[in-house]
Write a protein that holds these residues in place. Structure first.
Motif, short mmCIF file in Angstrom:
data_model
loop_
_atom_site.label_atom_id
_atom_site.label_comp_id
_atom_site.label_asym_id
_atom_site.label_seq_id
_atom_site.Cartn_x
_atom_site.Cartn_y
_atom_site.Cartn_z
N THR A 25 0.82 -1.20 0.00
CA THR A 25 0.00 0.00 0.00
C THR A 25 0.86 1.27 0.00
OG1 THR A 25 -0.16 -0.26 2.41
CG2 THR A 25 -2.06 -0.93 1.11
N VAL A 26 0.33 2.31 -0.62
CA VAL A 26 0.93 3.64 -0.56
C VAL A 26 0.14 4.56 0.35
CG1 VAL A 26 2.03 3.45 -2.82
CG2 VAL A 26 -0.30 4.38 -2.65
N ALA A 27 -1.04 4.11 0.80
CA ALA A 27 -1.86 4.88 1.74
C ALA A 27 -2.80 3.91 2.45
CB ALA A 27 -2.66 5.97 1.03
N PRO A 69 1.78 -0.71 -17.53
CA PRO A 69 1.23 -0.04 -18.72
C PRO A 69 -0.27 -0.26 -18.83
CG PRO A 69 2.40 -2.02 -19.34
CD PRO A 69 2.66 -1.84 -17.89
N THR A 70 -0.92 0.63 -19.53
CA THR A 70 -2.39 0.59 -19.61
C THR A 70 -2.91 -0.62 -20.38
OG1 THR A 70 -2.33 2.04 -21.54
CG2 THR A 70 -2.61 3.08 -19.38
N ASN A 71 -2.04 -1.30 -21.16
CA ASN A 71 -2.49 -2.49 -21.88
C ASN A 71 -2.23 -3.78 -21.10
OD1 ASN A 71 0.34 -2.36 -22.24
ND2 ASN A 71 0.22 -3.55 -24.12
N THR A 72 -1.89 -3.68 -19.82
CA THR A 72 -1.65 -4.85 -19.00
C THR A 72 -2.90 -5.73 -18.93
OG1 THR A 72 0.01 -3.72 -17.62
CG2 THR A 72 -1.09 -5.63 -16.66
N VAL A 73 -2.70 -7.02 -19.07
CA VAL A 73 -3.78 -8.00 -18.96
C VAL A 73 -3.67 -8.66 -17.58
CG1 VAL A 73 -4.81 -10.09 -19.91
CG2 VAL A 73 -3.76 -8.39 -21.44
N VAL A 74 -4.66 -8.45 -16.73
CA VAL A 74 -4.63 -9.00 -15.38
C VAL A 74 -5.27 -10.38 -15.38
CG1 VAL A 74 -5.35 -8.67 -12.97
CG2 VAL A 74 -4.70 -6.69 -14.37
N LEU A 75 -4.51 -11.39 -14.96
CA LEU A 75 -5.00 -12.77 -14.93
C LEU A 75 -5.61 -13.12 -13.58
CD1 LEU A 75 -2.09 -14.55 -16.80
CD2 LEU A 75 -4.22 -13.68 -17.75
N SER A 76 -5.02 -12.62 -12.50
CA SER A 76 -5.56 -12.89 -11.18
C SER A 76 -5.12 -11.79 -10.23
CB SER A 76 -5.13 -14.26 -10.65
OG SER A 76 -3.74 -14.28 -10.37
N ALA A 77 -5.92 -11.59 -9.19
CA ALA A 77 -5.62 -10.57 -8.18
C ALA A 77 -6.09 -11.10 -6.83
CB ALA A 77 -6.32 -9.25 -8.51
N ALA A 78 -5.31 -10.87 -5.79
CA ALA A 78 -5.69 -11.25 -4.44
C ALA A 78 -5.07 -10.26 -3.46
CB ALA A 78 -5.24 -12.67 -4.12
N VAL A 79 -5.75 -10.01 -2.36
CA VAL A 79 -5.29 -9.07 -1.35
C VAL A 79 -4.99 -9.83 -0.07
CG1 VAL A 79 -5.90 -7.06 0.06
CG2 VAL A 79 -6.59 -7.15 -2.36
N ASN A 220 3.88 -6.56 8.52
CA ASN A 220 2.50 -6.94 8.22
C ASN A 220 1.79 -5.98 7.28
OD1 ASN A 220 2.39 -9.26 10.16
ND2 ASN A 220 2.68 -7.61 11.66
N PRO A 221 2.44 -5.46 6.25
CA PRO A 221 1.74 -4.50 5.38
C PRO A 221 0.71 -5.20 4.50
CG PRO A 221 3.84 -5.07 4.41
CD PRO A 221 3.80 -5.75 5.76
N PRO A 222 -0.34 -4.50 4.10
CA PRO A 222 -1.25 -5.06 3.10
C PRO A 222 -0.52 -5.30 1.78
CG PRO A 222 -2.22 -3.15 4.19
CD PRO A 222 -0.78 -3.17 4.56
N LEU A 223 -0.87 -6.39 1.11
CA LEU A 223 -0.24 -6.73 -0.16
C LEU A 223 -1.31 -7.02 -1.21
CD1 LEU A 223 2.55 -9.23 1.01
CD2 LEU A 223 2.83 -6.81 0.46
N LEU A 224 -1.06 -6.54 -2.41
CA LEU A 224 -1.88 -6.88 -3.57
C LEU A 224 -1.03 -7.78 -4.47
CD1 LEU A 224 -4.30 -6.63 -5.50
CD2 LEU A 224 -3.29 -4.50 -6.36
#
Length: 302
Positions: A25-27, A69-79, A220-224
């Motif tokens: 996180t940045v905030a 970059p704005t053309n990035t293809v996101v395959l999976s995301a988890a927090v 223990n920072p939040p991670l994406l």
């Protein structure tokens, strides 16, 4: 994939392989009903849930994805979030959800002593700090104190997790289509990236509050956690009758193989060159000389 034609050369669109990266996180901060004009943004924890005195707390956090970059293809995301403190008498089962924030907010920098009463109530806000009453104190009030569903944050839950206590940490808010949609939107339009709210789904129950690690807590920072593709956008220039130049942006922490063959459907892909990992993005330029009437190129990114 597509075919691009340049003179007598056919260019095969690039192939790409998934990369993975964890963003911190940045905030991050807390909204605290018990002290509605106080800020908690510099503290090493953020609170979400309802305290023993039936006072609500909600957490806000945001990741910076502008390096993609704005053309990035996101395959999976988890927090990934870590519970660092729990109440003495917690309810048996509590679920927390992530809600996409629909408006900006100010993290603030208030850092009360961890063993003081202010640890759970923050310190008086400065202009621009997020509080229970304001996205940016003392103006820019939330639609309702603490934020309103469908106005200040999304009415749709992006991901949720059953949460118990410290011993079961860390908690992974799993990949969902909604979570991916949030990330894709933020990459394509960074100006809309206001992060998520961590909201307890049992706010009617006291003792449901938890303290979660923030970026101020190095352990223990939040991670994406993202798995994604960055397809190279290749520009082709035929400089003369035998020489062709391939040019594209090589992204940091990626290696690239540039391959060729003279037929689209037959023959093996042969190496033209490979590009090693670099610490920053750079303009990659590759030259090929051939007297054939057509040639196909392939760029693999790893």
């Amino acid at each position: 994939m597509a075919l691009l034609l340049w003179g007598t050369f056919l260019i095969f669109a690039p192939a790409t392989f998934a990369a993975t990266h964890s963003f911190t996180t940045v905030a991050d901060t807390s909204l605290l009903e018990v002290a509605p004009n106080n800020n908690h943004g510099g503290f090493f924890g953020m609170n979400a849930g309802t305290t023993q005195n039936y006072k609500l707390t909600r957490a806000l956090f945001r990741f910076d994805l502008s390096s993609l970059p704005t053309n990035t293809v996101v395959l999976s995301a988890a927090v990934q979030l870590v519970v660092t403190r729990e109440p003495d008498e917690p309810p048996p089962t509590i679920t927390f959800g992530l809600r996409r924030m629909l408006r900006p907010w100010g993290e603030g920098d208030k850092n009360p002593p961890p063993v003081s009463p202010g640890a759970g109530s923050g310190l008086p806000a400065s202009p621009g700090d997020a509080t229970w009453n304001h996205a940016f104190f003392p103006t820019n009030a939330w639609s309702t104190p603490g934020g309103a569903s469908g106005v200040d944050f999304s009415a749709t839950e992006s991901s949720f997790k059953e949460v118990y206590g410290v011993d079961q940490s860390p908690y992974l808010f799993q990949n969902t289509p909604e979570l991916i949609d949030d990330v894709v939107a933020w990459i394509a339009q960074p100006q809309t990236n206001f992060g998520w709210m961590l909201l307890c789904n049992e706010e009617h129950l006291n003792f449901s509050a938890r303290r979660w690690g923030t970026r101020e807590d190095p352990n223990n920072p939040p991670l994406l956690e993202l798995e994604y593709l960055v397809p190279p956008v290749v520009q082709i220039v035929k400089t003369n009758s035998t020489q062709t130049r391939l040019q594209f942006t090589a992204w940091a922490d990626h290696t690239y193989d540039v391959l060729y063959r003279n037929s689209l459907t037959t023959g093996s892909w042969l190496p033209l060159t490979n590009l090693v990992v670099a610490p920053t993005n750079y303009a990659a330029v590759v030259f090929d000389s051939a007297s054939v009437t057509q040639r196909f190129y392939r760029v693999n990114a790893y």
